[in-house]
Design an enzyme around this catalytic site. Structure first.
Site, PDB file in Angstrom:
ATOM      1  CB  THR A   1      -0.859   0.008   1.285  1.00  0.00           C
ATOM      2  OG1 THR A   1      -1.470  -1.255   1.421  1.00  0.00           O
ATOM      3  CG2 THR A   1      -1.897   1.098   1.240  1.00  0.00           C
ATOM      4  CD  GLU A   2      -1.280   5.373  -0.573  1.00  0.00           C
ATOM      5  OE1 GLU A   2      -0.587   5.951  -1.439  1.00  0.00           O
ATOM      6  OE2 GLU A   2      -2.517   5.461  -0.505  1.00  0.00           O
TER       7      GLU A   2
END
Lengths: 461, 415
Positions: free
Chosen positions: A145-146
């Site tokens: 994520t990210e």
């Protein structure tokens, strides 16, 4: 020979509806269907559908020489399935060309990697299964994520069986090093790392249509020339961006689609190639290791976690959420599990960020809430209701460990009962056969039966 | 400067703001401030400015000897000033009632014959304008506009009006034509107009038809709390969280919305209590409303609080709510934040323009307000964030900076 590695990210959260505290305990549906549908369909129409078509054409036009990768969160896939299934079809079409790689990530686009290893592992598996189901492809490269990465996360990812991972080329970690090489993790040398080239990525994603940028307008041949003028030895350029870049962050009138269509032509002219992340990490040898003690990400100027877990509001909400995690995993309620995933999405914490008070107006732009306090309020109200529902599943007085043991016993007993029941059934069936069949049967059959009976008798005794 | 109130004897926010602003401006080394008020009490802090009482300014020549002047005026000012001003009487005001020093009596409040008092104040301003040498005339609120205008006519010096409130705020649109006339006349002839918020600035531009280029905003600030006040401890013994409304209980402050929000909260939780502190013309109506909603067991009225009591109330609160319908600035949430109390304010207050670490709702959004109250009282992260960050933020809102902005405006007119 230089190679360009594209990967596009698709993610949209299930935004929460206005959930007042008097809804707690009364209303268990948390999502703003209208805005979720509206946003997803708008992005699909402006961006995903035309971009899918463009990429499909490019792949066909260059007969397999043009390659790309996608990272799509499970939550986004679910929303696409509901609100814009034609996007999934387009992606499937791309997947079938064999030139498109799908990356693994957390199903809920969550920050579980920073706090809950079990949850992290479950979500990665769940996501890989979903990708395999939809695109018939088992992901081999992991993207958190990210682009969040740290030594600990690298280790966890490696232990799940991934040897390739993508992260941010954060300046404070790289120092003088260039992101245009393959690196390895300092704790697990077999885990290869591919780093985002944030200068070139941001040129396309953020600056492409910026009139005040001194390089405006950006053309495909200018861009390729920049890449070409990199030092001889730096052979990999990783362009990682949101898929919304096409048509949404950079609207189509800015010429972003034409830019992208022209890009491969100029690249091939200069003798460059395109590769997927896993190809790059298979072909190129790592030139060094990277040590990341504190997690990095691709957000904001700091490239750390402060956009999601920077202030006390975010930390409190985050902590409260994961405190209940163990209990949720013991439940079997399908809706609870679904809400649990939707609530973990990192965007909910992003909306609570107070950083835009000083800098990035970026946070403001994407938030459905008028202020971070509203975001926190609303989320906590929803979470309170969710926690009550989880607690209602099993009595509060039982500790998690004890509960786990009890559940195990119950489960085992259930299996046992099932087994015995099926045994009982076979016995009853046979006896019924005997009673019904015997008079009307021919002699031959009767004989056979008799032998059967004998052997059965022996067994039963 | 012409003002109407100055601490410690104040009736509203105007006095507090006048004090803070002048104190902040006095930090500029080349700034000398003379502040005119109708009636000083003698215990004002004159360490950073000079205060002249309109009631100590002679408008009729009387033969007064030094000793008399000294014994009568020493408390307020240097008696020499009296004689200087006596030399500048410019007309025969014998038709007005004056005392043995030749001065007009002022109440310094808001009496019924306010307009007559305003007129007298302008006469006095004429004497003062002739006596002293100054570069700028600065008038605080409509009561002193006429005086400022008069001083400008005499001296030719630039006039700056400071709008702390307009009659549109006070009356919710139903303006008094006489007051409007005074305000409009003052604004029309002023060289520049300073408003305490963009909200007020808009009113001045739209309702008083002023040229936007001569209207600017300088937000108010807040004086740091004295150590004595900081040391006040929480005094309530109740285990519940305390949510407080503090201010005049009038239409403008939106008390009925506070009661409605309380009703919503109390319907669903039992760990919160409500307090309405202050008095005003809607107080009895509010008491009836609370009884009618059947929440009186958790909703309390304190009556009028003064001085230290205000801070005791704030320190004993967990949430401060200001649901004002129209508030030019509203300094009290800043005071609550200084005491470390998380605040909820309406978008319709001027201070909402500068405050970040507060929760803002529309004054009519009772559900939103209830939700915010519940959240602060229930989720410790929220309470802690607003308490800590709010205090940090408000400590940076200083009169010194506001004073600097006013100075920048002065600099356009003084070369």
């Amino acid at each position: 020979m230089k190679t360009i590695c594209f990967y596009f990210q698709i993610h949209q959260p299930f935004r929460l509806k206005r959930y007042r505290f008097f809804n707690i305990g009364r209303d268990h549906y948390y999502y703003d269907d209208f805005s979720n549908e509206d946003i997803m369909q708008r992005i699909a129409a402006n961006s995903f559908i035309p971009a899918n078509r463009m990429l499909f054409d490019l792949v066909n036009q260059y007969k397999g020489r043009f390659k790309i990768a996608f990272s799509i969160s499970g939550i986004a896939l679910e929303q696409l399935e509901i609100y814009a299934p034609e996007v999934i079809d387009g992606l499937r079409q791309l997947a079938n060309t064999g030139n498109v790689e799908f990356l693994a990530e957390t199903y809920a686009h969550s920050l579980a990697s920073t706090i809950d290893p079990i949850e992290f592992k479950n979500q990665v598996k769940q996501h890989a299964d979903k990708i395999e189901m939809l695109f018939d492809q088992k992901p081999t490269t992991f993207r958190n994520t990210e682009l969040i990465y740290s030594n600990d996360i690298g280790k966890a990812v490696y232990e799940m069986g991934y040897t390739k991972m993508i992260t941010e080329g954060a300046k404070h970690v790289l120092g003088w090093k260039s992101p245009n090489y393959v690196y390895t993790s300092s704790v697990k040398p077999k885990l290869k790392l591919l780093l985002k080239n944030h200068r070139f990525s941001d040129d396309i994603m953020f600056r492409f249509s910026n009139y005040s940028w001194n390089e405006y307008p950006l053309t495909a041949d200018k861009f390729i020339n920049w890449i070409d003028s990199l030092p001889e030895k730096e052979q990999i350029v990783n362009l990682f961006m949101n898929y919304e870049t096409f048509g949404s962050m950079q609207p189509s009138h800015t010429g972003i689609f034409e830019f992208m269509k022209a890009l491969p032509h100029f690249a091939f002219e200069k003798g460059m190639s395109f590769s997927t992340p896993s190809e790059v990490m298979d072909t190129f040898k790592p030139i060094g290791s990277i040590d990341v003690i504190y997690p990095i990400s691709w957000a904001d100027e700091e490239r750390d976690l402060s956009a999601w877990l920077g202030n006390t509001l975010q930390k409190e909400a985050f902590r409260t959420l994961y405190e209940i995690g163990e209990r949720v995993r013991m439940c079997n309620d399908r809706r609870l599990k679904q809400d649990w995933l939707y609530l973990q999405t990192s965007d909910h914490f992003y909306y609570m960020s107070t950083k835009h008070f000083s800098d990035g107006a970026v946070h403001d732009q994407f938030s459905p809430y008028p202020s971070p306090y509203d975001a926190f309020n609303n989320y906590m109200n929803v979470l309170s209701d969710f926690i009550e529902r989880v607690r209602a599943q099993y009595p509060d007085s039982v500790e998690n460990e004890e509960l786990n043991a009890l559940l195990l016993t119950i489960n085992n007993q259930a299996l046992e009962i099932k087994k015995l029941q099926s045994e009982l059934k076979t016995v009853i069936d046979r006896n019924v056969e005997k009673l019904v069949e015997s008079p009307a049967k021919s002699k031959e059959k009767e004989k056979e039966e008799a032998t059967d009976k004998k052997s059965e008798k022996g067994k039963n005794q | 400067m012409f003002g109407w109130e100055f601490p410690p004897h104040i009736l509203g926010g105007l006095g507090t703001a006048s004090y803070g602003l002048t104190r902040g401006m006095s930090m500029q080394e080349d700034m000398d401030i003379t502040f005119v008020i109708p009636r000083p009490w003698g215990d004002e802090d004159q360490s950073f400015l000079k205060i002249i009482g309109a009631n100590n300014t002679p408008v009729v020549w009387r033969d007064v000897d030094w000793e008399t002047a000294k014994s009568r005026l020493e408390k307020f000012m240097n008696p020499q000033e009296y004689f200087r001003m006596r030399d500048n009487i410019y007309a025969d005001f014998n038709y007005i009632h004056t005392n043995d020093l030749g001065c007009i009596e002022f109440s310094g409040k808001y009496p019924d014959n306010l307009l007559e008092e305003l007129n007298n104040y302008s006469i006095v301003a004429g004497v003062i304008a002739r006596t002293y040498n100054f570069d700028i005339i600065h008038s605080h609120d409509w009561l002193t506009y006429a005086a400022g205008l008069h001083a400008k006519t005499i001296s030719g010096k630039p006039l700056i009006l400071h709008v702390h409130a307009t009659d549109f705020d006070r009356s919710r649109g139903d303006v008094n034509p006489v007051v409007y006339n005074i305000e409009k006349n003052g604004m029309d002839h002023a060289d520049h107009i300073i408003c305490v918020s963009n909200l007020t600035r808009r009113t001045v531009i739209e309702k008083y038809h002023q040229d936007p280029s001569k209207v600017s905003t300088v937000h108010n600030a807040v004086e740091p709390l004295s150590p004595e006040i900081m040391a006040i401890e929480r005094i309530t013994e109740v285990s519940e969280k305390v949510v407080t409304f503090l201010g005049r209980i009038t239409m403008q402050k939106g008390p009925e919305f506070f009661v409605d929000a309380a009703t919503q909260v109390l319907k669903n939780s039992n760990h919160i209590r409500f307090v309405m502190a202050g008095s005003g013309d809607m107080m009895n109506k509010m008491i009836r409303l609370v009884a009618d909603r059947e929440i009186a067991d958790k909703f309390h009225f304190t009556g009028f609080l003064k001085g230290k009591q205000v801070y005791e109330m704030l320190k004993s609160s967990d949430v401060y709510v200001m649901p004002s319908v129209s508030e030019p600035f509203g300094i009290s949430p800043l005071e609550a934040m200084q005491c470390g109390v998380p605040s909820i304010i309406s978008y319709q207050s001027g201070c909402a323009e500068i405050l970040k670490n507060v929760i803002k709702t529309d004054y009519w959004d009772v559900d939103g307000m209830a939700d915010a109250i519940y959240s602060i009282c229930t989720y410790p992260g929220m309470e802690e964030y607003l308490r800590v960050e709010g205090k940090k933020e408000v400590d940076e809102i200083k009169w010194e900076y506001a004073g600097q902005k006013v100075r920048d405006i002065y600099n356009k007119f003084v070369h």
